[in-house]
Design an enzyme around this catalytic site. Sequence first.
Site, PDB file in Angstrom:
ATOM      1  N   HIS A 139       0.792  -1.230   0.000  1.00 44.80           N
ATOM      2  CA  HIS A 139       0.000   0.000   0.000  1.00 44.80           C
ATOM      3  C   HIS A 139       0.824   1.279   0.000  1.00 44.80           C
ATOM      4  O   HIS A 139       0.250   2.370  -0.073  1.00 44.80           O
ATOM      5  CB  HIS A 139      -0.919   0.034   1.238  1.00 44.80           C
ATOM      6  CG  HIS A 139      -1.714  -1.221   1.433  1.00 44.80           C
ATOM      7  ND1 HIS A 139      -1.350  -2.211   2.329  1.00 44.80           N
ATOM      8  CD2 HIS A 139      -2.844  -1.652   0.843  1.00 44.80           C
ATOM      9  CE1 HIS A 139      -2.236  -3.189   2.277  1.00 44.80           C
ATOM     10  NE2 HIS A 139      -3.143  -2.886   1.385  1.00 44.80           N
ATOM     11  N   HIS A 149       6.513   7.572   5.858  1.00 45.48           N
ATOM     12  CA  HIS A 149       5.900   7.049   4.638  1.00 45.48           C
ATOM     13  C   HIS A 149       5.120   8.163   3.963  1.00 45.48           C
ATOM     14  O   HIS A 149       4.909   9.233   4.537  1.00 45.48           O
ATOM     15  CB  HIS A 149       5.005   5.841   4.939  1.00 45.48           C
ATOM     16  CG  HIS A 149       3.903   6.146   5.893  1.00 45.48           C
ATOM     17  ND1 HIS A 149       4.035   5.992   7.255  1.00 45.48           N
ATOM     18  CD2 HIS A 149       2.652   6.624   5.694  1.00 45.48           C
ATOM     19  CE1 HIS A 149       2.912   6.356   7.849  1.00 45.48           C
ATOM     20  NE2 HIS A 149       2.053   6.742   6.928  1.00 45.48           N
ATOM     21  N   HIS A 153       1.845   9.573   1.261  1.00 44.26           N
ATOM     22  CA  HIS A 153       0.516   9.409   0.673  1.00 44.26           C
ATOM     23  C   HIS A 153       0.412  10.371  -0.500  1.00 44.26           C
ATOM     24  O   HIS A 153       0.881  11.511  -0.414  1.00 44.26           O
ATOM     25  CB  HIS A 153      -0.576   9.688   1.706  1.00 44.26           C
ATOM     26  CG  HIS A 153      -0.556   8.752   2.867  1.00 44.26           C
ATOM     27  ND1 HIS A 153      -1.222   7.544   2.863  1.00 44.26           N
ATOM     28  CD2 HIS A 153       0.061   8.840   4.073  1.00 44.26           C
ATOM     29  CE1 HIS A 153      -1.015   6.926   4.026  1.00 44.26           C
ATOM     30  NE2 HIS A 153      -0.234   7.688   4.776  1.00 44.26           N
ATOM     31  N   HIS A 162       4.304  11.342   6.600  1.00 45.33           N
ATOM     32  CA  HIS A 162       4.062  11.076   8.015  1.00 45.33           C
ATOM     33  C   HIS A 162       5.334  10.553   8.678  1.00 45.33           C
ATOM     34  O   HIS A 162       5.834   9.484   8.304  1.00 45.33           O
ATOM     35  CB  HIS A 162       2.937  10.051   8.178  1.00 45.33           C
ATOM     36  CG  HIS A 162       1.605  10.558   7.732  1.00 45.33           C
ATOM     37  ND1 HIS A 162       0.541   9.723   7.427  1.00 45.33           N
ATOM     38  CD2 HIS A 162       1.159  11.831   7.545  1.00 45.33           C
ATOM     39  CE1 HIS A 162      -0.490  10.466   7.072  1.00 45.33           C
ATOM     40  NE2 HIS A 162      -0.144  11.739   7.127  1.00 45.33           N
ATOM     41  N   THR A 217      -4.057   6.026   9.912  1.00 44.78           N
ATOM     42  CA  THR A 217      -4.939   6.235   8.766  1.00 44.78           C
ATOM     43  C   THR A 217      -5.037   5.009   7.876  1.00 44.78           C
ATOM     44  O   THR A 217      -5.507   5.086   6.752  1.00 44.78           O
ATOM     45  CB  THR A 217      -4.473   7.451   7.938  1.00 44.78           C
ATOM     46  OG1 THR A 217      -3.171   7.185   7.398  1.00 44.78           O
ATOM     47  CG2 THR A 217      -4.431   8.707   8.785  1.00 44.78           C
ATOM     48  N   THR A 218      -4.573   3.872   8.380  1.00 45.37           N
ATOM     49  CA  THR A 218      -4.734   2.583   7.709  1.00 45.37           C
ATOM     50  C   THR A 218      -5.144   1.555   8.754  1.00 45.37           C
ATOM     51  O   THR A 218      -4.905   1.739   9.951  1.00 45.37           O
ATOM     52  CB  THR A 218      -3.422   2.114   7.046  1.00 45.37           C
ATOM     53  OG1 THR A 218      -2.410   1.956   8.052  1.00 45.37           O
ATOM     54  CG2 THR A 218      -2.953   3.111   5.993  1.00 45.37           C
TER      55      THR A 218
END
Length: 288
Positions: A93, A122, A124, A147, A233-234
Amino acid sequence: MRHIIVVCVLSTVCNLAYGVGLDSLQIYKAGGSCPWNYKDFAGWGVCSSICNDMQQSPIDLPIKYLPEQSEAPAIDFRKYRYSQPATLIKTDHNINFMFKGSKVPSISGGYFMEKFKFEQLHFHWGETNADGSEHLVNGEAYPGEVHFVHWNTKYASFGEAASMPDGLVVLGFFLKISDESTKGMKTIARGLKKMKADKLKTLDIEEVSLTDILGFEPRKVADRYAYYEGSLTTPPCYESVQWHVFQRMIKVTRSMMRAFRAFNKFTPNFRPVQPLNGREVLVGGVPM
């Protein structure tokens, strides 16, 4: 909501997927019998019922104005300037960045009392420069968001801290399109292109520091952030994150954003904003 409830087919598999002691990559992948993706958000609740709870992230930050002088407590950044070897890791992801060296950065201060150790960062992003950030500001999205994940050192591991109410601090920085990029983002972009070309899942990159990635001294923005209490958020969406989303952004070029989007299997990879549900948002220490 502070109780951890995970819905899986077999409780044994649940423990393997979300149990205490797992590292950050295992928790962020949240695979096994609970696969998830960025198309079926309703299905996240099957992986973890916490994803349907009341303190979820990201949110639309309701910033009415920016105080001229911040009243927020400043964050103390340690070892952010140390350059050391790092690794890029491709998951199902996302792309994760982790240090290989022994000089682990940390933070203290802010709205948290203990010391928090850097675990990983990581990214997004979206399909265009019109969106990609997870947090919004008054409804406005940015091309991407980084993040910086830290965990409370009073716990034995990241895996243990991730499920605790005071376990994590995440520093969020928006990506801003610019003609120039930061030194650290150039290093990461080169790594992304090689990973894609050579079909690699991991890649060791040259020495880099967190300050290199930011492109500025973090102490200069130590009290310039929006703060609220939220979640990963995952999946498993643990509500264990003290969020600090900064006003200053990280500069990237358009070509760098294309390097992220080349990983089209999980582009876009941002979660829609979640209801605030009465939570207080502080900007520069001032309630919004």
